[in-house]
Design an enzyme around this catalytic site. Structure first.
Site, PDB file in Angstrom:
ATOM      1  N   GLY A  16       0.804  -1.178   0.032  1.00  0.00           N
ATOM      2  CA  GLY A  16      -0.041   0.139  -0.069  1.00  0.00           C
ATOM      3  C   GLY A  16       0.799   1.139  -0.009  1.00  0.00           C
ATOM      4  O   GLY A  16       1.695   1.323   0.778  1.00  0.00           O
ATOM      5  N   ARG A  26      13.772   9.530  -2.947  1.00  0.00           N
ATOM      6  CA  ARG A  26      14.470  10.559  -3.293  1.00  0.00           C
ATOM      7  C   ARG A  26      16.044  10.641  -2.181  1.00  0.00           C
ATOM      8  O   ARG A  26      17.110  10.647  -2.714  1.00  0.00           O
ATOM      9  CB  ARG A  26      14.042  12.107  -2.917  1.00  0.00           C
ATOM     10  N   ALA A  27      15.673  10.209  -1.271  1.00  0.00           N
ATOM     11  CA  ALA A  27      16.960  10.274  -0.217  1.00  0.00           C
ATOM     12  C   ALA A  27      17.738   9.213  -0.713  1.00  0.00           C
ATOM     13  O   ALA A  27      18.939   9.099  -0.667  1.00  0.00           O
ATOM     14  CB  ALA A  27      16.472   9.938   1.150  1.00  0.00           C
ATOM     15  N   ARG A  30      19.539  10.195  -3.975  1.00  0.00           N
ATOM     16  CA  ARG A  30      20.470  11.388  -3.902  1.00  0.00           C
ATOM     17  C   ARG A  30      21.824  10.662  -3.058  1.00  0.00           C
ATOM     18  O   ARG A  30      22.885  11.252  -3.314  1.00  0.00           O
ATOM     19  CB  ARG A  30      19.948  12.591  -3.339  1.00  0.00           C
ATOM     20  N   ARG A  77       0.988  -5.252  -6.002  1.00  0.00           N
ATOM     21  CA  ARG A  77       0.880  -6.640  -5.504  1.00  0.00           C
ATOM     22  C   ARG A  77       1.592  -7.545  -6.540  1.00  0.00           C
ATOM     23  O   ARG A  77       1.100  -7.347  -7.653  1.00  0.00           O
ATOM     24  CB  ARG A  77      -0.119  -7.251  -4.882  1.00  0.00           C
ATOM     25  N   ASP A 108       5.289  -4.953   5.757  1.00  0.00           N
ATOM     26  CA  ASP A 108       5.614  -6.377   6.041  1.00  0.00           C
ATOM     27  C   ASP A 108       5.533  -7.290   4.948  1.00  0.00           C
ATOM     28  O   ASP A 108       6.456  -8.300   4.867  1.00  0.00           O
ATOM     29  CB  ASP A 108       4.999  -7.015   7.527  1.00  0.00           C
ATOM     30  N   THR A 131       4.511   2.625   5.502  1.00  0.00           N
ATOM     31  CA  THR A 131       2.996   2.250   5.541  1.00  0.00           C
ATOM     32  C   THR A 131       2.404   3.071   6.641  1.00  0.00           C
ATOM     33  O   THR A 131       3.017   3.555   7.671  1.00  0.00           O
ATOM     34  CB  THR A 131       3.003   0.734   6.109  1.00  0.00           C
ATOM     35  N   ASP A 133       0.157   2.190   8.532  1.00  0.00           N
ATOM     36  CA  ASP A 133      -0.365   1.313   9.642  1.00  0.00           C
ATOM     37  C   ASP A 133       0.718   1.543  10.807  1.00  0.00           C
ATOM     38  O   ASP A 133       0.076   1.176  12.151  1.00  0.00           O
ATOM     39  CB  ASP A 133      -0.644   0.107   9.146  1.00  0.00           C
ATOM     40  N   ASP A 135       2.509  -0.455  11.856  1.00  0.00           N
ATOM     41  CA  ASP A 135       2.607  -1.685  12.604  1.00  0.00           C
ATOM     42  C   ASP A 135       3.776  -2.667  12.307  1.00  0.00           C
ATOM     43  O   ASP A 135       3.963  -3.807  12.142  1.00  0.00           O
ATOM     44  CB  ASP A 135       1.432  -2.813  12.123  1.00  0.00           C
ATOM     45  N   MET A 175      -8.490   3.829   8.809  1.00  0.00           N
ATOM     46  CA  MET A 175      -7.632   2.496   8.626  1.00  0.00           C
ATOM     47  C   MET A 175      -6.892   1.658   9.682  1.00  0.00           C
ATOM     48  O   MET A 175      -6.731   2.638  10.809  1.00  0.00           O
ATOM     49  CB  MET A 175      -6.768   2.988   7.269  1.00  0.00           C
ATOM     50  N   ARG A 177      -6.165  -2.393   9.664  1.00  0.00           N
ATOM     51  CA  ARG A 177      -6.686  -3.671   9.606  1.00  0.00           C
ATOM     52  C   ARG A 177      -6.287  -4.608  10.783  1.00  0.00           C
ATOM     53  O   ARG A 177      -7.108  -5.259  11.309  1.00  0.00           O
ATOM     54  CB  ARG A 177      -6.385  -4.450   8.342  1.00  0.00           C
ATOM     55  N   LYS A 219     -22.922  15.601  27.692  1.00  0.00           N
ATOM     56  CA  LYS A 219     -22.639  15.766  26.284  1.00  0.00           C
ATOM     57  C   LYS A 219     -23.718  15.559  25.194  1.00  0.00           C
ATOM     58  O   LYS A 219     -24.306  14.545  25.400  1.00  0.00           O
ATOM     59  CB  LYS A 219     -21.441  14.601  26.010  1.00  0.00           C
ATOM     60  N   GLN A 260      -6.892   8.439   3.650  1.00  0.00           N
ATOM     61  CA  GLN A 260      -5.961   8.437   4.467  1.00  0.00           C
ATOM     62  C   GLN A 260      -4.402   7.942   3.914  1.00  0.00           C
ATOM     63  O   GLN A 260      -3.490   7.889   4.424  1.00  0.00           O
ATOM     64  CB  GLN A 260      -6.340   7.616   5.792  1.00  0.00           C
ATOM     65  N   ARG A 261      -4.392   7.529   2.640  1.00  0.00           N
ATOM     66  CA  ARG A 261      -3.026   7.289   2.082  1.00  0.00           C
ATOM     67  C   ARG A 261      -2.508   8.261   1.624  1.00  0.00           C
ATOM     68  O   ARG A 261      -1.351   8.068   0.940  1.00  0.00           O
ATOM     69  CB  ARG A 261      -3.476   5.842   1.304  1.00  0.00           C
TER      70      ARG A 261
END
Lengths: 328, 328, 328, 328
Positions: A16, A26-27, A30, A77, A108, A131, A133, A135, A175, A177, A219, A260-261
């Site tokens: 993802g 880039r890093a 370069r 993928r 991962d 990523t 996530d 994780d 997001m 999972r 509330k 979110q990506r």
């Protein structure tokens, strides 16, 4: 292995996409250029490696991409890479170009492929954790995570405006999972009444109690942030159960999804990506192999890629407690 | 009717909230204060009028709200106001406080209520168009529309990053149950391959042709923006049909939802809201009744509220053509 | 002149850059491509025309630029184009490529050059108004203006946070050498206590009265927005005079500067730029010459380029009054 | 000292405001409320303590402030608190209300005051690091720093658009009187050609060499980020010297100024502020005194306030090297 032995490397992004992958790329390019290491980009991850989709990259090829979300090398993928034949083709392509080592930017799944590949063919690999996530073990934050948090937070802030104006209850799915990092942090940052994450055993009863407590405290509107991988059920099921329990509530569901990506990476993500991309090339020059470059407490560290895959950053239990205390 | 006759007014927000409602409210309150007109805010729209939920407002009560989304007076639907009894209660409350006129910030539902109420009880009313949908006649733009466009555009820009990185097709649903303004403009602004809106008869065949054209032109990822009220079917149905027609496509659906209603208003919306809130009070002072304040070509105009409800701004057919020409 | 006569056009950006210039460029190139008109881009404005710096552009050359600030063709001032010899060289280059007409994206300097050039050599020209200053006659808004307003507003909103926290008075300079549009609208949108613009004769006395009024009303912090071209003196002079008048005030000056020129264009600017870029090519196809494409009341209009240069949009006097009424 | 002994606390913000101070305040108030500790807010820092400007705060008093920049308690410098008499008055006010302990949100000036005060009168104090400058020892990041980085980065990204479009050199000053953190990180994140910070001895010769290297590499525009406290001279002097050395350069200076202090806090800042505000109250309950709550490697730590003031986080020398390698 001596530094001088790394003459040609290839870099790719896989899994993802995450904001900051371009900054990492880039890093890598370069830093390689600075140390006179030849550098290829491979398009669409392992697929490009198999299909021989390489492009020569120099310092100017990564001009201005530090600000851009996504990945200019694209990501995909690869089912074929899961086969021995696929990997053989990929290896042959690398050999044909004289490539000594690979920098793999991804999560991962990407690292698992790299590990197998390296063990099988002896090609040197180093991972860069990209990523949203968060994780991956071996780094305080993964590239893209901070940007995704800000994106989720901005969206929930907007939802808060309409929740408050209409005295509504919103369930917002973010997001994650397998991991609740985005939910927990964006929920804490937006004053969510409750946060449901896969790492904790949640129950409808507890959720109801929280609603009751909120009512008592006066509330009149609430937001509940739910991680994609929440085990209590889908966000729609949870919303429905809540409606049954509290028929007067005006309840809405929002699934934030792929926004979110994307987006221009945050400053923290650009800096992290720059340091890790640099660290990956330096690592290869220093003989590292089958490791992942990460930042811990503001220091560059290399973690065996196997550990990075198998272990996981734990959710901070304190944070759950803090979010409860601060929500009402 | 002489200027001096307006001594006390009340203002409320009703219907779906829109960014800039607070700015309009601030303008009403401060203009009233400047001209020594007493001003009440009514909470939760017509419900508050029925339930006698009024608050006295002065220049300082609207401090700093120009930057805030939502509405500090809150908004709600009122079933009770649809009954004669409900409206009688509301009227009695207004009379008890000596309120001469109402400023109603909202969309066509709000205006319909105001019109009926004014005809029935003779209370003077003026409307201020606050809705993200832009479907009100008598003003070039409604309050909140410009902000919603930027919110939708930002979200789609982010989705574009991930669409491009993965060669995917995204269907993105934006708000607009009856009107395609948000879809058309945000789609044009983000280079959407196609834009599906209720004002045009769309067909799956044409959509497929567009995909084929895009493929020929070498586009490897696409975004299709779909208005909520699109008549071809739900966004999920359209996505499914596309998957059947193009089984190789990697297709995703994102429903932007309520984030489009929130957020700090754009400069254009704050200026528009300020002008219309001011214009509403000035209108009442000048004897206007049963009209809506709007901006056309940068000029303040008053449109009979009946027209504002019945007529509709038309989608610019040129824009549809331009979006097609520019998309590929 | 028949439609078929436009076979080859060239497009360039000139003068100060503005967000949305790329969107306009994209619209010109893709509309030309759609109608089978060959299209060249000229780099660095009139300089590139003189130095023969042309690039062939097709639909794919403008991919993804709709989101980007600045101009991919770059912009520059050209002293050489002010000489007859310079213009002759430029013309010879156009003739050598068989270019029939020019689309000039920029402000009044750009248009003045185009007009002289067209009169001298008979080359057909059409202007597209791209400048953040909004000081071009013949269009409700210029490309870039809406984005600049939002940028200025966001910055002033941030300054407001620190002004309020410290009970300070901030003088904030925004762009606008000859026109107060940005100052007036961003000032109104941020609740500025006072707004100083070149179109109005301001005096220190009136400014002081405003401060006194604000004090009486209980305001403990204030922002005064000053247009670059304000005639009362430099922002530093005005701040100093204020300090002399109100020695207790904690006064700061912020000059927003070039951030106002950059950034991804707003939705309104992308749509405007798309419509005008399209309109410019259509105009040329329909035989227009020495005109500027503009949008008035949501309709495409062509204004003689001479008028666009000589006349000016007037500041809405109402807005000044509204801003005063709403500020305190 | 036993936990039960903290019955009443007071919280205040002092020094330059920073985004996230409100989030920290909210966390202090709500954690106190949760543990049945009475909580007062003191307005305008030490001044309010002297002038007896206290407000009782409960869970609802900090509603919705997590999203807001600045500080609702306001901040101010206090000359009077530097005198023994001033501090005596302040102490008497605390005693009169029965306040057991203070939570001080601010930077090293704030902490120095707190330390002196605590030593003199025995009142318990705990610090929460709130400053955009990140120059406090004992925490990986200070509250407000991450937001300021993103604000500076966004501004420089915008300037990049216009720099590129016009082939210009921009010198951009960011905040940081004693520390180069903002300059270094925002410069790295925006691909600045050079970054001038007080922690490193810079020279005009080296800067010129960098420009020459950039020219050779084909860069046609550049951004140099300069920290406020750079010792080589003012940004205007440096720009002037550069113009002398490279008369052809089109050079501009932008001073970002106070926009860096404002704005809605980033997710990272809101989470950090929430954890530290919570940690401060927990610390007091656990008998901590004259310490500062900080986060290191994602863990809550308490550092003697004396150390927090005297020691300083060092600039990461690696980052300087990385920024050089990646810039061209």
């Amino acid at each position: 292995m001596k530094e001088s032995e790394v003459k040609k490397i290839a870099v790719f992004t896989s899994g993802g996409d995450a904001p900051g992958m371009n900054a990492a790329l880039r890093a890598v390019v370069r830093t390689a250029s600075f140390y006179n290491i030849e550098c290829y980009g491979i398009r669409e991850g392992y697929n490009g490696m198999i299909n021989n989709d390489f492009i020569k990259m120099g310092a100017r090829s990564v001009k201005n991409i530090i600000t851009e979300g996504g990945t200019i090398l694209k990501s995909a993928r690869s089912l074929e890479f899961k086969t021995k034949e696929g990997r053989q083709k990929a290896y042959d392509n690398l050999v044909a170009r004289g490539i000594d080592a690979l920098v793999c930017i991804g999560g991962d799944g990407t690292f698992t492929g790299a590990k197998v590949f390296s063990e099988e063919f002896g090609i040197r690999v180093i991972g860069v954790p990209g990523t949203i996530d968060n994780d991956i073990f071996g780094t305080d934050n993964t590239i893209g995570y901070d940007t995704a948090l800000n994106t989720a937070m901005d969206a929930i802030d907007k939802i808060r405006d309409t929740a408050t104006s209409h005295n509504r209850v919103f369930f917002v799915e973010v997001m994650g999972r397998d991991a609740g990092f985005i939910a927990l942090n964006s929920g804490l940052a937006t004053g969510a009444l409750d946060i449901l994450i896969p790492e904790r055993k949640d129950s409808i009863e507890e959720l109801f109690e929280t609603f009751e407590k909120a009512e008592k405290a006066g509330k009149s509107s609430s937001i509940v942030v739910v991680a994609e991988g929440e085990k209590l059920g889908s966000i729609y099921d949870i919303a429905k159960a809540t409606k049954n329990g509290f028929p007067d509530y005006d309840i809405r569901v929002v699934v934030l999804g792929h926004i979110q990506r994307g987006g221009s990476p945050s400053c923290a993500d650009r800096v992290l990506a720059s340091r890790l991309g640099y660290g990956a090339v330096i690592g290869l020059m220093n003989g590292q192999n089958q490791v992942m470059a990460g930042m811990q407490s503001n220091r560059l560290v290399y973690t065996p890629i196997e550990e990075a895959i198998k272990k996981h950053n734990e959710i901070d239990q304190d944070l759950l407690k803090i979010s409860e205390i601060l929500a009402i």
